[in-house]
Design a protein around this motif. Structure first.
Motif, PDB file in Angstrom:
ATOM      1  N   GLN A 199       0.794   0.362  10.616  1.00 48.88           N
ATOM      2  CA  GLN A 199       1.630   1.559  10.534  1.00 48.88           C
ATOM      3  C   GLN A 199       2.691   1.440   9.439  1.00 48.88           C
ATOM      4  O   GLN A 199       3.021   2.427   8.782  1.00 48.88           O
ATOM      5  CB  GLN A 199       2.292   1.824  11.893  1.00 48.88           C
ATOM      6  N   TYR A 200       3.199   0.240   9.224  1.00 50.49           N
ATOM      7  CA  TYR A 200       4.182   0.079   8.150  1.00 50.49           C
ATOM      8  C   TYR A 200       3.507   0.126   6.777  1.00 50.49           C
ATOM      9  O   TYR A 200       4.101   0.591   5.808  1.00 50.49           O
ATOM     10  CB  TYR A 200       4.957  -1.224   8.308  1.00 50.49           C
ATOM     11  N   THR A 201       2.260  -0.319   6.704  1.00 51.46           N
ATOM     12  CA  THR A 201       1.500  -0.167   5.467  1.00 51.46           C
ATOM     13  C   THR A 201       1.369   1.316   5.127  1.00 51.46           C
ATOM     14  O   THR A 201       1.514   1.723   3.967  1.00 51.46           O
ATOM     15  CB  THR A 201       0.095  -0.801   5.601  1.00 51.46           C
ATOM     16  N   LYS A 202       1.114   2.127   6.143  1.00 53.01           N
ATOM     17  CA  LYS A 202       1.030   3.579   5.962  1.00 53.01           C
ATOM     18  C   LYS A 202       2.362   4.140   5.458  1.00 53.01           C
ATOM     19  O   LYS A 202       2.390   4.985   4.552  1.00 53.01           O
ATOM     20  CB  LYS A 202       0.636   4.235   7.289  1.00 53.01           C
ATOM     21  N   LYS A 203       3.449   3.662   6.016  1.00 52.79           N
ATOM     22  CA  LYS A 203       4.779   4.121   5.615  1.00 52.79           C
ATOM     23  C   LYS A 203       5.075   3.764   4.161  1.00 52.79           C
ATOM     24  O   LYS A 203       5.570   4.597   3.386  1.00 52.79           O
ATOM     25  CB  LYS A 203       5.842   3.504   6.522  1.00 52.79           C
TER      26      LYS A 203
ATOM     27  N   LEU B 265       2.905   3.153   1.814  1.00 52.87           N
ATOM     28  CA  LEU B 265       2.012   3.941   0.965  1.00 52.87           C
ATOM     29  C   LEU B 265       2.619   5.326   0.737  1.00 52.87           C
ATOM     30  O   LEU B 265       2.651   5.822  -0.397  1.00 52.87           O
ATOM     31  CB  LEU B 265       0.642   4.065   1.624  1.00 52.87           C
ATOM     32  N   ALA B 266       3.113   5.934   1.804  1.00 48.53           N
ATOM     33  CA  ALA B 266       3.706   7.276   1.707  1.00 48.53           C
ATOM     34  C   ALA B 266       4.903   7.285   0.772  1.00 48.53           C
ATOM     35  O   ALA B 266       5.075   8.207  -0.034  1.00 48.53           O
ATOM     36  CB  ALA B 266       4.112   7.767   3.095  1.00 48.53           C
TER      37      ALA B 266
ATOM     38  N   ASP C  42       9.022   9.670  -1.242  1.00 43.91           N
ATOM     39  CA  ASP C  42       9.743  10.315  -0.145  1.00 43.91           C
ATOM     40  C   ASP C  42      10.105   9.260   0.894  1.00 43.91           C
ATOM     41  O   ASP C  42       9.232   8.614   1.464  1.00 43.91           O
ATOM     42  CB  ASP C  42       8.856  11.395   0.488  1.00 43.91           C
ATOM     43  N   LEU C  43      11.403   9.109   1.136  1.00 45.30           N
ATOM     44  CA  LEU C  43      11.871   8.125   2.103  1.00 45.30           C
ATOM     45  C   LEU C  43      12.313   8.775   3.404  1.00 45.30           C
ATOM     46  O   LEU C  43      12.796   8.088   4.306  1.00 45.30           O
ATOM     47  CB  LEU C  43      13.048   7.322   1.516  1.00 45.30           C
ATOM     48  N   VAL C  44      12.178  10.082   3.507  1.00 42.38           N
ATOM     49  CA  VAL C  44      12.723  10.819   4.646  1.00 42.38           C
ATOM     50  C   VAL C  44      11.645  11.220   5.649  1.00 42.38           C
ATOM     51  O   VAL C  44      11.739  10.936   6.842  1.00 42.38           O
ATOM     52  CB  VAL C  44      13.480  12.074   4.168  1.00 42.38           C
ATOM     53  N   HIS C  45      10.592  11.872   5.150  1.00 38.95           N
ATOM     54  CA  HIS C  45       9.583  12.421   6.046  1.00 38.95           C
ATOM     55  C   HIS C  45       8.579  11.358   6.482  1.00 38.95           C
ATOM     56  O   HIS C  45       8.364  10.355   5.795  1.00 38.95           O
ATOM     57  CB  HIS C  45       8.845  13.577   5.368  1.00 38.95           C
ATOM     58  N   SER C  46       7.956  11.600   7.629  1.00 39.71           N
ATOM     59  CA  SER C  46       6.969  10.650   8.146  1.00 39.71           C
ATOM     60  C   SER C  46       5.710  10.682   7.280  1.00 39.71           C
ATOM     61  O   SER C  46       5.387  11.719   6.687  1.00 39.71           O
ATOM     62  CB  SER C  46       6.605  10.999   9.590  1.00 39.71           C
TER      63      SER C  46
ATOM     64  N   LEU D  11       3.543  14.221   5.709  1.00 45.19           N
ATOM     65  CA  LEU D  11       3.349  14.405   4.268  1.00 45.19           C
ATOM     66  C   LEU D  11       1.914  14.781   3.907  1.00 45.19           C
ATOM     67  O   LEU D  11       1.624  15.055   2.748  1.00 45.19           O
ATOM     68  CB  LEU D  11       3.770  13.140   3.517  1.00 45.19           C
ATOM     69  N   LEU D  12       1.027  14.814   4.892  1.00 46.01           N
ATOM     70  CA  LEU D  12      -0.322  15.309   4.630  1.00 46.01           C
ATOM     71  C   LEU D  12      -0.299  16.774   4.211  1.00 46.01           C
ATOM     72  O   LEU D  12      -1.243  17.269   3.599  1.00 46.01           O
ATOM     73  CB  LEU D  12      -1.214  15.157   5.869  1.00 46.01           C
TER      74      LEU D  12
END
Length: 202
Positions: free
Chosen positions: A83-87, A89-90, A96-100, A104-105
């Motif tokens: 899950q942190y890898t996903k974060k 990547l986003a 973007d450091l704000v939205h999940s 962001l999809l």
């Protein structure tokens, strides 16, 4: 006058074309978002069930050295890494450091080369990229195979999907981002399923 009308016609036609293209792109992003929300709901439900079973087991047998507890803890740590890898990547795809990462999809990425970021080709981001994830997953699978009777087939399949030479194929931008986010969520789901089955029957 006729020349002006022709120019205006093509301007209007171009505007309509761009509008239709944007509409279709937005519709696709919304579809990807809905599919991912179903995955997130499944993940949440599995996590809650596994946690209930684990809490009950620990109440009746609080021995922290029990093998199934050790494997469950390793599964939790790996899920957190996924899950942190996903974060991460986003953050690098959308700046973007704000939205999940999941919300962001609905947005078009700022960086279109999503796969290269996941593969860690252009942007070094700590240990949260494909190579590190695959290494951790492989270690978990080997450990689970050695110390439990749990079925790791789905985990192996998830590893193969994420290990592909071209994870996104021909997809770029928001399509590739959606594929990676959903693949990471599916991997988390398989880890929760494995953990739940292990706690119940392992």
């Amino acid at each position: 006058m006729r020349t002006l009308k022709v120019i205006l016609f093509f301007v209007v036609l171009t505007a309509i074309g761009w509008g239709a293209w944007y509409y279709l792109q937005q519709q696709d992003r919304e579809q990807q978002f809905r599919e991912n929300e179903l995955l997130r709901s499944e993940l949440s439900n599995l996590h809650n069930k596994a946690q209930q079973v684990e809490d009950s087991l620990r109440d009746n047998n609080p021995d922290p050295a029990l093998t199934k507890f050790t494997i469950a803890d390793k599964a939790d740590k790996l899920t957190s890494h996924v899950q942190y890898t996903k974060k991460m990547l986003a953050e690098r795809v959308h700046i973007d450091l704000v939205h999940s990462p999941d919300s962001l999809l609905l947005e078009e990425p700022d960086n279109e080369d999503v796969e290269a970021i996941f593969l860690n080709e252009k942007d070094q981001f700590s240990d949260y990229h494909r190579e590190e994830l695959i290494e951790r997953l492989s270690k978990f699978i080997r450990y689970a195979e050695e110390y439990s009777n749990g079925d790791v087939a789905e985990l192996i399949q998830s590893r193969e999907i994420l290990s592909a030479n071209h994870v996104c194929g021909e997809m770029q931008g928001s399509e590739c981002y959606a594929r990676l986010v959903k693949s990471l969520n599916r991997l988390s789901i398989e880890l929760e399923k494995f953990k739940l089955e292990l706690l119940r029957n392992g």
